[in-house]
Design a protein around this motif. Structure first.
Motif: not given
Length: 326
Positions: A265-272, A274-288
């Motif tokens: 349903x979409x909704x509030x924007x969340x975290x897609x 977190x990208x450290x120097x080694x490359x992006x890590x896909x996360x849950x919308x709460x950044x975990x």
């Protein structure tokens, strides 16, 4: 018989039930969707368990400092004096450790510091010389800070401290990327308190000590970012990822927003991601991120006593990331 001629209970009830189920799952009403995801994750973990694999093969070995009987015999019961911790950190550096992580905080001065011990000496002119000598002893807090400054050290801070005596001195500012800010989906922390100022000043990274504990008491996820004073702050693990930076890349963290396009349903924007120097890590919308835990393994452990002895070769911990629980 055409479809509309059938009784509503025949075709309407399943549609209403499906719609309600989608609403409940899409909005996570009552945390039901979260609990179902946890159970599904447990089922996957049992069906395809993760086994221990030495990360030295990928160039990033991780070791945990063990307080074994030999270490207790050498340094005493935990917690250890700061002078002992300084010796261990120096030993880790000599053996090639690239990052030393203190999973905790050093929030109080060492009670064995000379100034503290001088207060135990009886008053009077006859003891002035002894008192002055004790006061001039090298500070174990300074020794620990010097040892931490000589390597890449990461220390932590906590939220909900009863006395936020030492507000954390963060080492990086997380960069937000996206059309809509995801801060509203990050777990919020209050009353942050870190280590002694000299300890944090000597640290290359400072991150929050936080666990994502589900309603059933299990830890299945690890947060990489939290919200504090309307800003995104890194966790201890995110700071370690930031500092494992290739020489040609800046040591920074980027929080990528999903712009509210995640979920049914979409909704509030969340975290897609977190990208450290080694490359992006896909996360849950709460950044975990989800944890696939391989369980305890003795191959991860390094005796604190062995670090200061001749039991380890000179480069036994080359490029290793050492975790030390304080």
């Amino acid at each position: 018989m055409i479809f509309r001629d059938r009784p509503f209970a025949v075709w309407g009830s399943p549609l209403v039930t499906l719609l309600l189920a989608l609403i409940v799952l899409g909005t996570d009403a009552g945390g039901l969707a979260t609990r179902l995801r946890g159970l599904q994750f447990d089922a996957y973990s049992r069906a395809d368990p993760r086994f221990y694999e030495d990360t030295a093969r990928t160039g990033h070995p991780v070791r945990q400092l063990e307080i074994d009987p030999d270490s207790v015999a050498r340094f005493g019961a935990w917690p250890w004096p700061h002078a002992a911790l300084a010796s261990v950190v120096e030993g880790l550096q000599r053996h090639g450790a690239s990052i030393v992580v203190l999973v905790g905080r050093i929030e109080r001065p060492d009670p064995l510091a000379g100034r503290n011990l001088a207060g135990l000496i009886p008053p009077g002119p006859s003891f002035d010389a002894a008192r002055h000598t004790v006061e001039q002893l090298p500070s174990p807090d300074t020794a620990l800070a010097t040892a931490l400054a000589s390597t890449k050290a990461v220390t932590g801070f906590v939220f909900d401290a009863t006395e936020a005596a030492h507000p954390p001195q963060l080492k990086t500012e997380i960069i937000l990327e996206g059309a809509r800010s995801p801060l509203g989906r990050l777990p919020e922390g209050q009353n942050a308190s870190g280590s002694l100022p000299m300890i944090e000043a000597a640290s290359a990274g400072v991150g929050a000590l936080s666990l994502a504990i589900d309603a059933d008491g299990r830890v299945r996820r690890m947060p990489l970012a939290l919200r504090y004073h309307d800003k995104a702050v890194p966790t201890l693990d995110a700071e370690v990822l930031r500092l494992i930076a290739p020489a040609d890349k800046a040591a920074k963290l980027v929080l990528k927003s999903d712009d509210g396009n995640s979920g049914f349903l979409g909704g509030l924007p969340g975290v897609m991601a977190v990208e450290p120097p080694a490359g992006p890590l896909a996360t849950a919308p709460d950044g975990s991120i989800w944890l696939a835990f391989a369980g305890p393994n003795p191959h991860r452990l390094i005796s604190a006593s062995a670090v200061l002895s001749e039991e380890l070769s000179g480069n036994a911990l080359a490029n290793a990331r050492l975790e030390e629980h304080t």
